[in-house]
Scaffold this motif. Structure first.
Motif, PDB file in Angstrom:
ATOM      1  N   GLY A  72      56.203  38.790  -8.905  1.00  0.00           N
ATOM      2  CA  GLY A  72      55.438  39.770  -9.203  1.00  0.00           C
ATOM      3  C   GLY A  72      54.116  39.467  -8.949  1.00  0.00           C
ATOM      4  O   GLY A  72      53.011  39.836  -9.405  1.00  0.00           O
ATOM      5  N   LEU A  73      53.499  37.337  -9.721  1.00  0.00           N
ATOM      6  CA  LEU A  73      52.353  36.890  -9.999  1.00  0.00           C
ATOM      7  C   LEU A  73      51.645  37.655  -7.819  1.00  0.00           C
ATOM      8  O   LEU A  73      50.409  38.011  -7.752  1.00  0.00           O
ATOM      9  CB  LEU A  73      52.222  36.169 -10.425  1.00  0.00           C
ATOM     10  CG  LEU A  73      52.229  35.826 -11.471  1.00  0.00           C
ATOM     11  CD1 LEU A  73      51.830  34.348 -11.513  1.00  0.00           C
ATOM     12  CD2 LEU A  73      50.375  36.519 -12.004  1.00  0.00           C
ATOM     13  N   GLY A  74      52.749  37.187  -7.051  1.00  0.00           N
ATOM     14  CA  GLY A  74      52.829  36.894  -5.678  1.00  0.00           C
ATOM     15  C   GLY A  74      52.238  38.563  -5.407  1.00  0.00           C
ATOM     16  O   GLY A  74      51.126  39.373  -4.547  1.00  0.00           O
ATOM     17  N   THR A  75      52.802  39.680  -5.954  1.00  0.00           N
ATOM     18  CA  THR A  75      52.618  41.189  -5.456  1.00  0.00           C
ATOM     19  C   THR A  75      51.985  41.795  -5.323  1.00  0.00           C
ATOM     20  O   THR A  75      50.896  42.008  -4.833  1.00  0.00           O
ATOM     21  CB  THR A  75      53.799  42.126  -5.933  1.00  0.00           C
ATOM     22  OG1 THR A  75      55.467  41.370  -6.096  1.00  0.00           O
ATOM     23  CG2 THR A  75      54.019  43.432  -5.879  1.00  0.00           C
ATOM     24  N   TYR A  95      52.816  38.521  -0.032  1.00  0.00           N
ATOM     25  CA  TYR A  95      53.431  37.636  -1.226  1.00  0.00           C
ATOM     26  C   TYR A  95      53.874  37.590  -2.133  1.00  0.00           C
ATOM     27  O   TYR A  95      54.591  36.451  -2.918  1.00  0.00           O
ATOM     28  CB  TYR A  95      51.401  37.990  -1.483  1.00  0.00           C
ATOM     29  CG  TYR A  95      50.816  37.855  -0.927  1.00  0.00           C
ATOM     30  CD1 TYR A  95      50.437  35.721  -1.237  1.00  0.00           C
ATOM     31  CD2 TYR A  95      49.809  38.261  -0.317  1.00  0.00           C
ATOM     32  CE1 TYR A  95      49.738  35.212  -0.077  1.00  0.00           C
ATOM     33  CE2 TYR A  95      48.886  37.623   1.069  1.00  0.00           C
ATOM     34  CZ  TYR A  95      48.585  36.215   0.346  1.00  0.00           C
ATOM     35  OH  TYR A  95      47.723  35.747   1.420  1.00  0.00           O
ATOM     36  N   GLY A  96      54.556  38.846  -3.108  1.00  0.00           N
ATOM     37  CA  GLY A  96      55.650  38.877  -3.701  1.00  0.00           C
ATOM     38  C   GLY A  96      56.914  37.803  -3.520  1.00  0.00           C
ATOM     39  O   GLY A  96      58.035  37.456  -3.762  1.00  0.00           O
ATOM     40  N   PHE A  97      57.433  38.181  -2.341  1.00  0.00           N
ATOM     41  CA  PHE A  97      58.004  37.652  -1.346  1.00  0.00           C
ATOM     42  C   PHE A  97      58.198  35.663  -1.539  1.00  0.00           C
ATOM     43  O   PHE A  97      59.129  35.190  -1.737  1.00  0.00           O
ATOM     44  CB  PHE A  97      58.082  37.753   0.089  1.00  0.00           C
ATOM     45  CG  PHE A  97      59.945  36.688   1.067  1.00  0.00           C
ATOM     46  CD1 PHE A  97      60.805  37.070   0.295  1.00  0.00           C
ATOM     47  CD2 PHE A  97      59.368  35.445   2.295  1.00  0.00           C
ATOM     48  CE1 PHE A  97      61.966  37.122   1.580  1.00  0.00           C
ATOM     49  CE2 PHE A  97      60.149  35.331   2.661  1.00  0.00           C
ATOM     50  CZ  PHE A  97      61.494  35.528   2.109  1.00  0.00           C
ATOM     51  N   VAL A  98      56.887  35.849  -0.964  1.00  0.00           N
ATOM     52  CA  VAL A  98      56.678  34.145  -1.181  1.00  0.00           C
ATOM     53  C   VAL A  98      56.723  33.853  -2.568  1.00  0.00           C
ATOM     54  O   VAL A  98      56.938  32.814  -2.593  1.00  0.00           O
ATOM     55  CB  VAL A  98      55.095  33.916  -0.528  1.00  0.00           C
ATOM     56  CG1 VAL A  98      54.222  32.527  -0.636  1.00  0.00           C
ATOM     57  CG2 VAL A  98      54.917  34.383   0.774  1.00  0.00           C
ATOM     58  N   GLY A  99      55.829  33.905  -3.271  1.00  0.00           N
ATOM     59  CA  GLY A  99      56.125  34.040  -4.823  1.00  0.00           C
ATOM     60  C   GLY A  99      57.625  33.822  -4.829  1.00  0.00           C
ATOM     61  O   GLY A  99      57.756  32.689  -5.704  1.00  0.00           O
ATOM     62  N   ALA A 100      58.911  34.233  -4.659  1.00  0.00           N
ATOM     63  CA  ALA A 100      60.411  33.991  -5.212  1.00  0.00           C
ATOM     64  C   ALA A 100      60.360  32.913  -4.828  1.00  0.00           C
ATOM     65  O   ALA A 100      61.677  32.150  -5.012  1.00  0.00           O
ATOM     66  CB  ALA A 100      61.246  35.851  -4.652  1.00  0.00           C
TER      67      ALA A 100
END
Ligand code: ZN
Length: 118
Positions: A72-75, A95-100
């Protein structure tokens, strides 16, 4: 005799029936000797086991929460930093993917450190 039985049990992946003590296939749903529906014994056998299961359940929840949070933060970060429009959407997705990807090992580390100090 007992030892020979145990050796055989290991080789054929047999377990001793919880109710009658005869060898039962590990995957058997019922005991062919006594008809017990739980040849492997109750799923939860002790308080210690119960505690372990509770910790694992908590770890699973934490994994989901931390991963979702990071994604969520990445998104959000991607949406703010993006160029706007369609490109911004892709940046957010990236960025959402990177966050995950970061969130999973992060939660894993938290889980390990917690199980060490619990
Ligand atoms: Zn049995």
């Amino acid at each position: 005799m007992r030892q020979a039985q145990q050796r055989q049990a290991r080789r054929q992946e047999l377990i001793d029936c919880h109710d009658c003590g005869n060898g039962v296939s590990f995957s058997a749903v019922t005991c062919p000797h006594c008809g017990s529906t739980e040849p492997a014994g109750p799923v939860v056998q002790s308080r210690r086991e119960l505690r372990r299961l509770r910790i694992e359940a908590a770890n699973d929840r934490r994994l989901v929460v931390v991963t979702t949070l990071c994604a969520g933060l990445g998104t959000l970060y991607g949406a703010v930093m993006g160029a706007g429009g369609l490109a911004s959407g892709w940046t957010a997705l990236f960025y959402g993917f990177v966050g995950a990807v970061i969130g999973v090992p992060a939660a894993f580390v938290i889980n390990i450190s917690r199980s060490l100090f619990d």
